[in-house]
Design a protein around this motif. Structure first.
Motif, PDB file in Angstrom:
ATOM      1  N   THR A 127       0.837  -1.209   0.000  1.00  0.00           N
ATOM      2  CA  THR A 127       0.000   0.000   0.000  1.00  0.00           C
ATOM      3  C   THR A 127       0.869   1.255   0.000  1.00  0.00           C
ATOM      4  N   VAL A 128       1.904   1.240   0.844  1.00  0.00           N
ATOM      5  CA  VAL A 128       2.794   2.399   0.928  1.00  0.00           C
ATOM      6  C   VAL A 128       3.490   2.617  -0.415  1.00  0.00           C
ATOM      7  N   ASP A 129       3.938   1.520  -0.981  1.00  0.00           N
ATOM      8  CA  ASP A 129       4.602   1.630  -2.282  1.00  0.00           C
ATOM      9  C   ASP A 129       3.654   2.217  -3.329  1.00  0.00           C
ATOM     10  N   ASP A 130       2.386   1.805  -3.286  1.00  0.00           N
ATOM     11  CA  ASP A 130       1.406   2.335  -4.245  1.00  0.00           C
ATOM     12  C   ASP A 130       1.236   3.845  -4.084  1.00  0.00           C
ATOM     13  N   PHE A 131       1.134   4.283  -2.827  1.00  0.00           N
ATOM     14  CA  PHE A 131       1.048   5.721  -2.565  1.00  0.00           C
ATOM     15  C   PHE A 131       2.245   6.441  -3.186  1.00  0.00           C
ATOM     16  N   TYR A 132       3.408   5.886  -2.944  1.00  0.00           N
ATOM     17  CA  TYR A 132       4.629   6.539  -3.417  1.00  0.00           C
ATOM     18  C   TYR A 132       4.674   6.579  -4.937  1.00  0.00           C
ATOM     19  N   ASN A 133       4.341   5.457  -5.567  1.00  0.00           N
ATOM     20  CA  ASN A 133       4.333   5.414  -7.038  1.00  0.00           C
ATOM     21  C   ASN A 133       3.415   6.481  -7.605  1.00  0.00           C
ATOM     22  N   SER A 134       2.231   6.581  -7.017  1.00  0.00           N
ATOM     23  CA  SER A 134       1.246   7.514  -7.534  1.00  0.00           C
ATOM     24  C   SER A 134       1.703   8.962  -7.322  1.00  0.00           C
ATOM     25  N   LEU A 135       2.265   9.239  -6.140  1.00  0.00           N
ATOM     26  CA  LEU A 135       2.742  10.601  -5.871  1.00  0.00           C
ATOM     27  C   LEU A 135       3.925  10.956  -6.772  1.00  0.00           C
ATOM     28  N   PHE A 136       4.798  10.001  -6.957  1.00  0.00           N
ATOM     29  CA  PHE A 136       5.968  10.211  -7.829  1.00  0.00           C
ATOM     30  C   PHE A 136       5.510  10.667  -9.223  1.00  0.00           C
ATOM     31  N   ARG A 137       4.514   9.955  -9.763  1.00  0.00           N
ATOM     32  CA  ARG A 137       4.043  10.291 -11.108  1.00  0.00           C
ATOM     33  C   ARG A 137       3.360  11.662 -11.138  1.00  0.00           C
ATOM     34  N   SER A 138       2.527  11.946 -10.140  1.00  0.00           N
ATOM     35  CA  SER A 138       1.836  13.242 -10.197  1.00  0.00           C
ATOM     36  C   SER A 138       2.823  14.398 -10.003  1.00  0.00           C
ATOM     37  N   THR A 197       9.628 -17.356  15.714  1.00  0.00           N
ATOM     38  CA  THR A 197       9.575 -18.695  15.126  1.00  0.00           C
ATOM     39  C   THR A 197      10.931 -19.362  14.945  1.00  0.00           C
ATOM     40  N   GLY A 198      12.014 -18.576  14.927  1.00  0.00           N
ATOM     41  CA  GLY A 198      13.325 -19.148  14.630  1.00  0.00           C
ATOM     42  C   GLY A 198      13.564 -19.336  13.140  1.00  0.00           C
ATOM     43  N   GLU A 199      12.563 -18.981  12.325  1.00  0.00           N
ATOM     44  CA  GLU A 199      12.705 -19.101  10.871  1.00  0.00           C
ATOM     45  C   GLU A 199      12.797 -17.702  10.270  1.00  0.00           C
ATOM     46  N   HIS A 200      13.506 -17.611   9.156  1.00  0.00           N
ATOM     47  CA  HIS A 200      13.530 -16.334   8.448  1.00  0.00           C
ATOM     48  C   HIS A 200      12.283 -16.192   7.608  1.00  0.00           C
ATOM     49  N   PHE A 201      11.698 -14.998   7.626  1.00  0.00           N
ATOM     50  CA  PHE A 201      10.499 -14.772   6.844  1.00  0.00           C
ATOM     51  C   PHE A 201      10.892 -14.552   5.390  1.00  0.00           C
ATOM     52  N   ALA A 202      10.300 -15.351   4.516  1.00  0.00           N
ATOM     53  CA  ALA A 202      10.576 -15.175   3.093  1.00  0.00           C
ATOM     54  C   ALA A 202       9.243 -14.933   2.404  1.00  0.00           C
ATOM     55  N   GLY A 203       9.214 -14.133   1.370  1.00  0.00           N
ATOM     56  CA  GLY A 203       7.973 -14.019   0.621  1.00  0.00           C
ATOM     57  C   GLY A 203       7.429 -12.628   0.500  1.00  0.00           C
ATOM     58  N   ARG A 204       8.318 -11.614   0.431  1.00  0.00           N
ATOM     59  CA  ARG A 204       7.824 -10.273   0.174  1.00  0.00           C
ATOM     60  C   ARG A 204       8.490  -9.773  -1.100  1.00  0.00           C
ATOM     61  N   THR A 205       7.695  -9.213  -1.993  1.00  0.00           N
ATOM     62  CA  THR A 205       8.285  -8.612  -3.187  1.00  0.00           C
ATOM     63  C   THR A 205       8.012  -7.120  -3.160  1.00  0.00           C
ATOM     64  N   LYS A 206       9.006  -6.362  -3.505  1.00  0.00           N
ATOM     65  CA  LYS A 206       8.868  -4.912  -3.488  1.00  0.00           C
ATOM     66  C   LYS A 206       7.967  -4.468  -4.633  1.00  0.00           C
ATOM     67  N   THR A 207       7.092  -3.487  -4.354  1.00  0.00           N
ATOM     68  CA  THR A 207       6.216  -2.995  -5.414  1.00  0.00           C
ATOM     69  C   THR A 207       6.510  -1.529  -5.752  1.00  0.00           C
ATOM     70  N   ASP A 208       7.586  -0.984  -5.139  1.00  0.00           N
ATOM     71  CA  ASP A 208       8.002   0.361  -5.542  1.00  0.00           C
ATOM     72  C   ASP A 208       8.764   0.230  -6.863  1.00  0.00           C
ATOM     73  N   ASP A 209       8.113   0.626  -7.974  1.00  0.00           N
ATOM     74  CA  ASP A 209       8.754   0.444  -9.283  1.00  0.00           C
ATOM     75  C   ASP A 209       9.231   1.777  -9.871  1.00  0.00           C
ATOM     76  N   THR A 210       9.301   2.834  -9.028  1.00  0.00           N
ATOM     77  CA  THR A 210       9.695   4.138  -9.568  1.00  0.00           C
ATOM     78  C   THR A 210      11.149   4.147 -10.035  1.00  0.00           C
ATOM     79  N   ALA A 211      11.945   3.194  -9.557  1.00  0.00           N
ATOM     80  CA  ALA A 211      13.336   3.143 -10.007  1.00  0.00           C
ATOM     81  C   ALA A 211      13.431   2.902 -11.508  1.00  0.00           C
ATOM     82  N   TYR A 212      12.340   2.398 -12.087  1.00  0.00           N
ATOM     83  CA  TYR A 212      12.357   2.103 -13.523  1.00  0.00           C
ATOM     84  C   TYR A 212      11.606   3.151 -14.341  1.00  0.00           C
ATOM     85  N   ALA A 213      11.105   4.202 -13.670  1.00  0.00           N
ATOM     86  CA  ALA A 213      10.288   5.192 -14.382  1.00  0.00           C
ATOM     87  C   ALA A 213      11.148   6.079 -15.275  1.00  0.00           C
ATOM     88  N   VAL A 214      10.652   6.362 -16.490  1.00  0.00           N
ATOM     89  CA  VAL A 214      11.378   7.265 -17.385  1.00  0.00           C
ATOM     90  C   VAL A 214      10.449   8.400 -17.813  1.00  0.00           C
TER      91      VAL A 214
END
Lengths: 233, 267
Positions: free
Chosen positions: A161-172, A216-233
């Motif tokens: 959600t935070v990434d979505d906010f940022y993407n949208s603000l970046f574009r505007s 848990t003693g286990e490492h949490f795996a399974g998050r993908t970043k959705t901030d894609d502004t690094a690729y914006a042109v």
């Protein structure tokens, strides 16, 4: 994990509780600092902004206390298993919270600068964004206090959600800057503010991952970043 | 935070050969059952540590591995223990020979009231391992060297073993155990009577001997188990609760009872 039985040596529990309390205090301060910095931005109040900048030293001091206590416990109590994981996690979480405090401080500095420029419209998205990251910090710290791995996972999922906010603000803001060169200075500051909030979201996610590991003693795996502004042109 | 696998130094890598196997081993002292159906594999390459509170059965189990419990009149052992696939409790097993293959070091250093040289030479001489004085000298020197005691002992080989310091006496006992070229060394609380420096020397010695001998150590000192072993078994009330990689047992044990014990919440 919430049903931790007491240690035979009771002062060990006192130490652990003190460390947990320090981390909780840091978390609470971070929430307040972000809220106050964003309020100062919206109210265009430079004094309130500078108060946030000054308060950051309290977070730094708490981090130093937490680090000292954690190192002492590791040296004197030779913690094992869940205790070891909890102390290591507390140590790392306190470092992350200190960093979150720095981001809040940076938001406040920019809020103060922005009072000298004309108000720009995209700023209205900032309070919504900051509410989400503040809730993420609060829930991550609640998960820490409750040793609740599920609650921690829920925090990680909200980072999108935070990434979505940022993407949208970046574009505007890009559009806004292209429309009028006078918008560039306030837009650049606003973009950094949004970036700071986006980074805070990432750090809150890190805190939640550490809570998950501690519980848990286990490492949490399974998050993908959705901030894609690094690729914006 | 990226998930990553950390391999601490000293952890076991590569292939593992099973040296001893125990299956459903129970021990009774008279009517009282001290050990309840313990099954475990002891590997050649790893140091295996047994931990647990007093009376949990860990020493009792250790003493089964070279039939030291035979010396306790009321003790009765059930189940199966094999050394290299041979049942050590079968009728034709020569117990003296077995104890040469599976040596033991005790809690309190117990050198014979003889010279340092004779302490080490005693085992090889009764087992006829040396044909002449020169060979025996070689065995004594080699054993003392492997026990890390040669430099301290070489100029006083004919002084009494009991005149040495506690840590030296314990290393002398280890030299005595390895003089008969055993395959397995059992250590029952080998450092509990020693100061921290002597303890560190024994631990370093255990690390050096690892691989050459299968080593099983019983210890009350959990940090010691964590430092010297690659495999750890936790015993409680006569049962083996959990057995696994030492690094797992001490960071993320599976059983709540193990966790409570190693984090100091037991009882």
């Amino acid at each position: 994990m919430a049903d931790q039985t007491a240690h035979t040596v009771k002062s060990f529990d006192d130490d652990i509780n003190q460390l947990r309390s320090l981390v909780s205090q840091m978390g609470g301060l971070c929430e307040a600092q972000i809220g106050d910095a964003v309020d100062a931005l919206m109210d265009r109040d430079p004094e309130a902004a500078m108060a946030v900048v000054d308060t950051d030293t309290r977070i730094d001091a708490l981090e130093a206390d937490a680090e000292r206590l954690a190192v002492t416990m590791i040296a004197l109590r030779a913690p094992m298993a869940s205790d070891l994981r909890e102390i290591i996690s507390a140590l790392k979480i306190s470092a992350v919270l200190e960093r979150i405090g720095d981001y809040a401080k940076n938001i406040a500095k920019r809020a103060s600068t922005l009072t000298a420029t004309a108000p720009i419209e995209p700023v209205v998205i900032i309070p919504q964004m900051s509410r989400v990251v503040v809730e993420m910090i609060r829930d991550a710290l609640d998960a820490f206090v409750d040793r609740d791995a599920e609650k921690a996972v829920a925090v990680c999922q909200r980072d999108a959600t935070v990434d979505d906010f940022y993407n949208s603000l970046f574009r505007s803001l890009l559009t806004f800057m292209m429309e009028n060169p006078h918008h560039i200075t306030p837009s650049a500051h606003l973009l950094f503010i949004a970036k700071n909030l986006e980074r805070i979201g990432d750090h809150a996610t890190n805190v939640a991952e550490m809570v998950y590991f501690s519980a848990t003693g286990e490492h949490f795996a399974g998050r993908t970043k959705t901030d894609d502004t690094a690729y914006a042109v | 935070m990226d998930a990553q696998t950390v391999t601490p130094t000293g952890s076991n890598t590569g292939t593992v050969t099973t040296k001893m196997t125990a299956r459903d081993v129970s021990v009774f002292y008279g009517p009282k059952q001290a050990l309840k159906s313990v099954s475990i594999d002891v590997s050649q390459e790893n140091v295996t540590a047994f931990i647990g509170p007093s009376g949990c059965g860990k020493s009792t189990f250790l003493r089964c591995l070279n039939r030291m419990n035979d010396t306790v009149a009321s003790a009765r052992v059930e189940g199966e223990i094999k050394l290299d696939g041979t049942d050590i409790y079968k009728g034709d097993m020569d117990v003296v020979q077995l104890r040469a293959r599976v040596g033991m070091v005790f809690q309190k250093p117990n050198p014979f009231p003889k010279s340092i040289y004779d302490n080490v030479a005693y085992g090889p001489s009764i087992h006829g391992l040396a044909r002449n004085k020169a060979e025996m000298d070689g065995i004594v020197e080699g054993s003392l060297r492997r026990a890390g005691l040669w430099d301290e002992a070489k100029d006083r080989l004919h002084d009494s073993g009991t005149a040495m310091s506690g840590g030296q006496q314990q290393r002398l006992c280890i030299a005595r155990a390895i003089a008969v070229d055993p395959e397995v060394i059992l250590m029952d609380e080998p450092c509990s009577a020693l100061d921290p420096i002597a303890t560190a020397k024994i631990e370093e010695l255990i690390d050096e001997l690892r691989g050459r001998y299968a080593i099983v150590i019983v210890t009350h000192n959990m940090q010691q188990a964590a430092r010297v072993s690659q495999k750890t078994a936790f015993f409680h009330l006569g049962t083996m609760v959990e057995y696994g990689d030492t690094k797992t047992i001490f960071t993320n044990p599976t059983e709540p009872r193990t966790k409570d014990y190693i984090t100091g919440r037991y009882g």
